[in-house]
Enzyme design. Structure first.
Site, PDB file in Angstrom:
ATOM      1  N   ASN A  10       0.869  -1.174   0.000  1.00  0.00           N
ATOM      2  CA  ASN A  10       0.000   0.000   0.000  1.00  0.00           C
ATOM      3  C   ASN A  10       0.907   1.225   0.000  1.00  0.00           C
ATOM      4  O   ASN A  10       1.427   1.609   1.042  1.00  0.00           O
ATOM      5  CB  ASN A  10      -0.904  -0.038   1.250  1.00  0.00           C
ATOM      6  CG  ASN A  10      -1.751   1.215   1.383  1.00  0.00           C
ATOM      7  OD1 ASN A  10      -1.803   2.050   0.482  1.00  0.00           O
ATOM      8  ND2 ASN A  10      -2.409   1.349   2.530  1.00  0.00           N
ATOM      9  N   TRP A  11       1.087   1.801  -1.185  1.00  0.00           N
ATOM     10  CA  TRP A  11       2.033   2.922  -1.299  1.00  0.00           C
ATOM     11  C   TRP A  11       1.465   4.218  -0.740  1.00  0.00           C
ATOM     12  O   TRP A  11       2.160   5.216  -0.640  1.00  0.00           O
ATOM     13  CB  TRP A  11       2.450   3.107  -2.766  1.00  0.00           C
ATOM     14  CG  TRP A  11       3.266   1.981  -3.328  1.00  0.00           C
ATOM     15  CD1 TRP A  11       3.637   0.820  -2.682  1.00  0.00           C
ATOM     16  CD2 TRP A  11       3.815   1.884  -4.645  1.00  0.00           C
ATOM     17  NE1 TRP A  11       4.381   0.027  -3.518  1.00  0.00           N
ATOM     18  CE2 TRP A  11       4.511   0.650  -4.734  1.00  0.00           C
ATOM     19  CE3 TRP A  11       3.790   2.706  -5.771  1.00  0.00           C
ATOM     20  CZ2 TRP A  11       5.163   0.233  -5.896  1.00  0.00           C
ATOM     21  CZ3 TRP A  11       4.443   2.303  -6.939  1.00  0.00           C
ATOM     22  CH2 TRP A  11       5.121   1.083  -6.990  1.00  0.00           C
ATOM     23  N   LYS A  12       0.170   4.218  -0.431  1.00  0.00           N
ATOM     24  CA  LYS A  12      -0.510   5.422   0.079  1.00  0.00           C
ATOM     25  C   LYS A  12      -0.220   6.611  -0.841  1.00  0.00           C
ATOM     26  O   LYS A  12      -0.081   6.428  -2.046  1.00  0.00           O
ATOM     27  CB  LYS A  12      -0.099   5.679   1.536  1.00  0.00           C
ATOM     28  CG  LYS A  12      -0.318   4.430   2.403  1.00  0.00           C
ATOM     29  CD  LYS A  12      -0.222   4.684   3.872  1.00  0.00           C
ATOM     30  CE  LYS A  12      -0.452   3.370   4.613  1.00  0.00           C
ATOM     31  NZ  LYS A  12      -0.396   3.524   6.072  1.00  0.00           N
ATOM     32  N   HIS A  98      -9.628   0.963   4.505  1.00  0.00           N
ATOM     33  CA  HIS A  98      -8.386   1.159   5.266  1.00  0.00           C
ATOM     34  C   HIS A  98      -8.681   2.104   6.430  1.00  0.00           C
ATOM     35  O   HIS A  98      -9.523   2.991   6.315  1.00  0.00           O
ATOM     36  CB  HIS A  98      -7.306   1.746   4.347  1.00  0.00           C
ATOM     37  CG  HIS A  98      -5.971   1.815   5.001  1.00  0.00           C
ATOM     38  ND1 HIS A  98      -5.626   2.829   5.856  1.00  0.00           N
ATOM     39  CD2 HIS A  98      -4.914   0.976   4.962  1.00  0.00           C
ATOM     40  CE1 HIS A  98      -4.396   2.602   6.306  1.00  0.00           C
ATOM     41  NE2 HIS A  98      -3.948   1.482   5.781  1.00  0.00           N
ATOM     42  N   GLU A 100      -7.226   4.601   7.493  1.00  0.00           N
ATOM     43  CA  GLU A 100      -7.112   6.027   7.144  1.00  0.00           C
ATOM     44  C   GLU A 100      -8.374   6.502   6.428  1.00  0.00           C
ATOM     45  O   GLU A 100      -8.807   7.643   6.590  1.00  0.00           O
ATOM     46  CB  GLU A 100      -5.850   6.253   6.305  1.00  0.00           C
ATOM     47  CG  GLU A 100      -4.593   6.173   7.169  1.00  0.00           C
ATOM     48  CD  GLU A 100      -3.364   5.610   6.465  1.00  0.00           C
ATOM     49  OE1 GLU A 100      -3.297   5.651   5.222  1.00  0.00           O
ATOM     50  OE2 GLU A 100      -2.469   5.118   7.184  1.00  0.00           O
ATOM     51  N   GLU A 170      -5.634  -4.999  10.484  1.00  0.00           N
ATOM     52  CA  GLU A 170      -4.629  -3.973  10.713  1.00  0.00           C
ATOM     53  C   GLU A 170      -4.965  -3.199  11.985  1.00  0.00           C
ATOM     54  O   GLU A 170      -5.769  -2.252  11.945  1.00  0.00           O
ATOM     55  CB  GLU A 170      -4.591  -2.987   9.543  1.00  0.00           C
ATOM     56  CG  GLU A 170      -4.241  -3.609   8.217  1.00  0.00           C
ATOM     57  CD  GLU A 170      -3.673  -2.563   7.267  1.00  0.00           C
ATOM     58  OE1 GLU A 170      -2.515  -2.712   6.875  1.00  0.00           O
ATOM     59  OE2 GLU A 170      -4.379  -1.588   6.955  1.00  0.00           O
ATOM     60  N   GLY A 176       2.032   2.377  10.771  1.00  0.00           N
ATOM     61  CA  GLY A 176       2.965   3.489  10.647  1.00  0.00           C
ATOM     62  C   GLY A 176       3.643   3.892  11.945  1.00  0.00           C
ATOM     63  O   GLY A 176       4.253   4.957  12.039  1.00  0.00           O
ATOM     64  N   SER A 216       3.076  -2.003  10.468  1.00  0.00           N
ATOM     65  CA  SER A 216       4.509  -2.051  10.782  1.00  0.00           C
ATOM     66  C   SER A 216       5.158  -3.402  10.474  1.00  0.00           C
ATOM     67  O   SER A 216       6.056  -3.835  11.201  1.00  0.00           O
ATOM     68  CB  SER A 216       4.763  -1.642  12.237  1.00  0.00           C
ATOM     69  OG  SER A 216       4.377  -0.290  12.443  1.00  0.00           O
ATOM     70  N   GLY A 237       2.655  -1.075   4.370  1.00  0.00           N
ATOM     71  CA  GLY A 237       2.690   0.350   4.033  1.00  0.00           C
ATOM     72  C   GLY A 237       4.126   0.806   3.828  1.00  0.00           C
ATOM     73  O   GLY A 237       4.717   0.596   2.769  1.00  0.00           O
ATOM     74  N   GLY A 238       4.702   1.410   4.861  1.00  0.00           N
ATOM     75  CA  GLY A 238       6.034   2.015   4.764  1.00  0.00           C
ATOM     76  C   GLY A 238       7.081   1.120   4.108  1.00  0.00           C
ATOM     77  O   GLY A 238       7.821   1.573   3.223  1.00  0.00           O
TER      78      GLY A 238
HETATM   79  P1  PGA Z   1       2.566   0.361   7.710  1.00  0.00           P
HETATM   80  O1  PGA Z   1       1.112   0.567   7.050  1.00  0.00           O
HETATM   81  O2  PGA Z   1       3.138  -0.903   7.153  1.00  0.00           O
HETATM   82  O3  PGA Z   1       3.352   1.588   7.289  1.00  0.00           O
HETATM   83  O4  PGA Z   1       2.376   0.300   9.189  1.00  0.00           O
HETATM   84  C1  PGA Z   1       0.262  -0.524   6.834  1.00  0.00           C
HETATM   85  C2  PGA Z   1      -1.013  -0.051   6.187  1.00  0.00           C
HETATM   86  O5  PGA Z   1      -1.474   1.055   6.501  1.00  0.00           O
HETATM   87  O6  PGA Z   1      -1.597  -0.766   5.350  1.00  0.00           O
END
Ligand code: PGA
Length: 254
Positions: A10-12, A98, A100, A170, A176, A216, A237-238
């Protein structure tokens, strides 16, 4: 039949077009390192075409996904992207609900449910996200929160539809933050989710649904998560912004 593991990036709202292209090419080039794992890249919507071309150019079976979509196929919805448009651009997957989207954009379980049905109708695999906040966990409400999200977001799906869905657990406090859930904490919720899926359909169908962990995930914690019986992959994500880290995680699930 063992469940095919699935690791999605997930590159956001990150990278630019050149970097998106380079990252997709780098993942495609090293895809063989995790050959048995289904790999999905979810770039920002505007870069879906760029990433799709990079993957096609590399003759790669790394899949393409989006991070969100509208639930209608077309119409007066300024700024939105329709499910058939994603399919048209080569997407096979879409992340829905998600945390977010839920917290910053007010998406409810009902909205996620409508989008999940729309994604399935368009031929997309929905990656449906659920997870509790730190406050909810500390109040002992994790199971109640996840139960409401799973049953609300996946209500009314036929067994055949449910089987296609990927669920991503999640925990919001792990996204994050560098604070990954312990394998035991994750497994406990994954088992709960599989039980809920069985209730929505049957144990046989639930046994075929892939449940990813997200929050994470890094190359150095992925192997312990991958050993858990109900963890079928990761939503990253990251760490998905670096080919090395993304492939390192994928390899842990291979
Ligand atoms: P993260 O994000 O790996 O940066 O914690 C995961 C996500 O939001 O899907």
């Amino acid at each position: 039949m063992p469940r095919t593991k699935i690791v999605a990036g997930n590159w956001k709202m990150n990278l630019d077009r050149a970097k998106a292209k380079d990252l997709a090419a780098a993942v495609a080039a090293r895809r063989g390192e995790a050959a048995k794992v289904e790999l999905v890249l979810c770039p920002p919507a505007l870069y879906v075409e760029t990433v799709g071309s990079a993957l096609a150019g590399a003759k790669s079976d790394v899949r393409l996904g989006a991070q969100n979509m509208h639930d209608k196929a077309s119409g007066a919805f300024t700024g939105e992207v329709a499910p058939p448009m994603l399919v048209d651009m080569g997407c096979g997957y879409v992340i829905l609900g998600h945390s977010e989207r839920r917290t910053l954009f007010g998406e409810t379980d009902a909205a996620v449910n409508t989008k999940t049905k729309a994604a399935l109708a368009a031929g997309l695999v929905p990656i449906v996200c659920v997870g509790e906040t730190l406050e909810e966990r500390e109040a002992g409400r994790t199971a109640a929160v996840v139960t409401a999200q799973v049953t609300g977001s996946l209500a009314g799906l036929s067994p055949g539809e449910l089987e296609k869905v990927v669920v991503a657990y999640e925990p919001v406090w792990a996204i994050g933050t560098g604070k990954v859930a312990t394998p035991e904490q994750a497994q406990e919720v994954h088992a709960l989710v599989r039980g809920l899926l069985a209730g929505l359909s049957s144990p046989e169908v639930a046994a075929r649904v892939r449940i990813q962990y997200g929050g994470s995930v890094k190359p150095d914690n992925a192997a312990d998560l991958a050993r858990q019986p109900d963890i079928d992959g990761a939503l990253v994500g990251g760490a998905s912004l670096k080919a090395d880290d993304f492939l390192g995680i994928a390899k842990a699930f291979a």
